[in-house]
Write a protein that holds these residues in place. Sequence first.
Motif, PDB file in Angstrom:
ATOM      1  N   ARG A   1     -12.265   0.144  -8.574  1.00  0.00           N
ATOM      2  CA  ARG A   1     -10.917   0.088  -9.146  1.00  0.00           C
ATOM      3  C   ARG A   1     -10.400  -1.353  -9.135  1.00  0.00           C
ATOM      4  NH1 ARG A   1      -5.857   2.707  -6.118  1.00  0.00           N
ATOM      5  NH2 ARG A   1      -7.384   4.305  -5.615  1.00  0.00           N
ATOM      6  N   VAL A   2     -10.617  -2.023  -8.001  1.00  0.00           N
ATOM      7  CA  VAL A   2     -10.114  -3.400  -7.864  1.00  0.00           C
ATOM      8  C   VAL A   2     -10.795  -4.326  -8.865  1.00  0.00           C
ATOM      9  CG1 VAL A   2     -10.117  -5.401  -6.323  1.00  0.00           C
ATOM     10  CG2 VAL A   2      -9.425  -3.160  -5.461  1.00  0.00           C
TER      11      VAL A   2
ATOM     12  N   PRO B   1      -4.439  -3.731  -6.111  1.00  0.00           N
ATOM     13  CA  PRO B   1      -3.553  -4.828  -5.704  1.00  0.00           C
ATOM     14  C   PRO B   1      -3.151  -5.726  -6.874  1.00  0.00           C
ATOM     15  CG  PRO B   1      -5.413  -4.643  -4.203  1.00  0.00           C
ATOM     16  CD  PRO B   1      -5.696  -3.708  -5.344  1.00  0.00           C
TER      17      PRO B   1
ATOM     18  N   ASN C   1      -6.064  -8.047 -15.754  1.00  0.00           N
ATOM     19  CA  ASN C   1      -4.943  -8.529 -14.954  1.00  0.00           C
ATOM     20  C   ASN C   1      -4.914 -10.050 -14.892  1.00  0.00           C
ATOM     21  OD1 ASN C   1      -3.795  -8.425 -11.647  1.00  0.00           O
ATOM     22  ND2 ASN C   1      -2.711  -7.510 -13.350  1.00  0.00           N
TER      23      ASN C   1
ATOM     24  N   GLU D   1      -9.828  -3.614 -12.653  1.00  0.00           N
ATOM     25  CA  GLU D   1      -8.503  -4.032 -13.102  1.00  0.00           C
ATOM     26  C   GLU D   1      -8.376  -5.555 -13.161  1.00  0.00           C
ATOM     27  OE1 GLU D   1      -5.350  -2.955 -10.392  1.00  0.00           O
ATOM     28  OE2 GLU D   1      -5.830  -4.619  -9.067  1.00  0.00           O
TER      29      GLU D   1
ATOM     30  N   ASP E   1      -5.458  -2.719   3.592  1.00  0.00           N
ATOM     31  CA  ASP E   1      -4.797  -1.442   3.927  1.00  0.00           C
ATOM     32  C   ASP E   1      -5.458  -0.274   3.188  1.00  0.00           C
ATOM     33  OD1 ASP E   1      -3.005  -2.715   5.582  1.00  0.00           O
ATOM     34  OD2 ASP E   1      -1.438  -2.888   4.068  1.00  0.00           O
ATOM     35  N   ILE E   2      -5.762  -0.502   1.919  1.00  0.00           N
ATOM     36  CA  ILE E   2      -6.381   0.580   1.131  1.00  0.00           C
ATOM     37  C   ILE E   2      -7.747   0.937   1.723  1.00  0.00           C
ATOM     38  CG2 ILE E   2      -7.315   1.240  -1.123  1.00  0.00           C
ATOM     39  CD1 ILE E   2      -5.296  -0.694  -2.403  1.00  0.00           C
TER      40      ILE E   2
ATOM     41  N   TYR F   1     -13.296 -11.597  -2.586  1.00  0.00           N
ATOM     42  CA  TYR F   1     -12.034 -11.222  -3.219  1.00  0.00           C
ATOM     43  C   TYR F   1     -11.071 -12.405  -3.217  1.00  0.00           C
ATOM     44  CZ  TYR F   1      -7.952  -8.506  -4.550  1.00  0.00           C
ATOM     45  OH  TYR F   1      -6.845  -8.032  -5.217  1.00  0.00           O
TER      46      TYR F   1
ATOM     47  N   MET G   1      -2.005  -9.482  -1.661  1.00  0.00           N
ATOM     48  CA  MET G   1      -3.046  -8.722  -2.379  1.00  0.00           C
ATOM     49  C   MET G   1      -4.209  -8.430  -1.441  1.00  0.00           C
ATOM     50  SD  MET G   1      -2.844 -10.755  -6.021  1.00  0.00           S
ATOM     51  CE  MET G   1      -4.096  -9.847  -6.914  1.00  0.00           C
TER      52      MET G   1
ATOM     53  N   TYR H   1       0.825  -1.208   0.000  1.00  0.00           N
ATOM     54  CA  TYR H   1       0.000   0.000   0.000  1.00  0.00           C
ATOM     55  C   TYR H   1       0.863   1.264   0.000  1.00  0.00           C
ATOM     56  CZ  TYR H   1      -3.592   3.385   1.244  1.00  0.00           C
ATOM     57  OH  TYR H   1      -4.419   4.480   1.256  1.00  0.00           O
TER      58      TYR H   1
ATOM     59  N   THR I   1      -3.041  -5.837   1.086  1.00  0.00           N
ATOM     60  CA  THR I   1      -2.972  -4.499   0.491  1.00  0.00           C
ATOM     61  C   THR I   1      -4.371  -3.920   0.303  1.00  0.00           C
ATOM     62  OG1 THR I   1      -0.909  -5.053  -0.641  1.00  0.00           O
ATOM     63  CG2 THR I   1      -2.157  -3.191  -1.513  1.00  0.00           C
TER      64      THR I   1
ATOM     65  N   ARG J   1       2.910  -7.932   6.476  1.00  0.00           N
ATOM     66  CA  ARG J   1       3.139  -7.318   5.164  1.00  0.00           C
ATOM     67  C   ARG J   1       4.535  -7.660   4.657  1.00  0.00           C
ATOM     68  NH1 ARG J   1       0.477  -4.068   8.412  1.00  0.00           N
ATOM     69  NH2 ARG J   1      -1.530  -3.238   7.762  1.00  0.00           N
TER      70      ARG J   1
ATOM     71  N   TYR K   1       0.821  -6.184  -7.901  1.00  0.00           N
ATOM     72  CA  TYR K   1       1.607  -7.400  -7.694  1.00  0.00           C
ATOM     73  C   TYR K   1       2.012  -8.077  -9.006  1.00  0.00           C
ATOM     74  CZ  TYR K   1       1.343  -6.799  -2.757  1.00  0.00           C
ATOM     75  OH  TYR K   1       1.512  -6.273  -1.491  1.00  0.00           O
ATOM     76  N   THR K   2       1.301  -7.766 -10.088  1.00  0.00           N
ATOM     77  CA  THR K   2       1.784  -8.229 -11.392  1.00  0.00           C
ATOM     78  C   THR K   2       3.113  -7.550 -11.722  1.00  0.00           C
ATOM     79  OG1 THR K   2      -0.370  -8.829 -12.296  1.00  0.00           O
ATOM     80  CG2 THR K   2       1.309  -8.144 -13.869  1.00  0.00           C
TER      81      THR K   2
END
Lengths: 115, 217
Positions: B53-54, A45, B61, B57, B36-37, B11, B30, A27, B33, A72, A49-50
């Motif tokens: 957004r998640v 994310p 992806n 993408e 965290d977001i 998710y 992932m 993050y 993160t 983390r 991570y890609t």
Amino acid sequence: MNKDQSQLPKVAFSILLALSLRERHGYEIIKQVEEDSNGKIKLGPGALYTSIKQLHGRGLILEVAHKDDTRRRYYKLSGAGRKVLDEELLYYENAVALARKRQALNHINPHVQGA
Amino acid sequence: MSKAPKPYRIYRALLYLYPKAHRKAYGEQMVQTLDDILADQHDISEKIMVWIRVVSELPLNVIEENINNLGEMSMGKLSKISSKQLTIGAGVVILVTAGVVLGMHLRKPDYTPTSLAKVEHAATLPKCLQTADNPNIPISAEDRAFIENNAAGSIIDVPAGTNVTAYFKTYDGTTATGSSVYSGKFGSYNFSAKKTADNSTNSYVGGWKITRLEACR
């Protein structure tokens, strides 16, 4: 790398730049990339991570264990990553210098003068 | 350990669209993160934007990762997948995942208060109820006083019906355990509170004593 040729995708370059000062977790990287790009690059994310996988696979970043934060994973630039970032920055520096010389930036910023 | 809330479970399920190796190497990070977001967003509209957004993408992806994973596939076979097919596939995945994730995210919490407790449901679960391993971190005296005087004090018994700013999952008549969510400097907390005054009216300020307070990160 040839200094006249950029080899990194924009996101990968931004991640290396975000890691240039210190190690960061996912993050923190996302926030720094967004800040550095004035909000133009917003990573989720998945995309993050890609790119991290690709950079890690090329040996440009390293994973770092953090004793105070075991949940983390942190990342930092490797020596090779630092070298590639420096070369990328040099490439952009040369490109901007060339653009200034040709006054190609004047329509973007009228205060920029030719070298 | 309690189960993660549904959006996170979904998710995690969506991560199964990624190649196993990628999921194994980066899946947990992932999710972390994303957590965290979301923790850094202050209202529901910001959280929804994160989910959009998640989700948006995700299809490209996933396709990129799976194509990368098909190293053994010849270019001849790969070329049979037209860009139109890829676009249709990506569109279907976007619609399905967006519908499922947003639908679940906007649902009411699925926990059931005891008969002695009355909880005003939040639009989303307080963050503290979403994880089972919130770390203990220091809490300022100011925050603790605020929680004791307001959050726990707002826990109400039947038949009280005033606004509730604390959320709890369990209540055995004397001890309540749950979360309280405040924006700004107070952040989010898990707490246990013990009843110290035997009344059942609307006023509970000072009638509860915090026995455990744990800030969310």
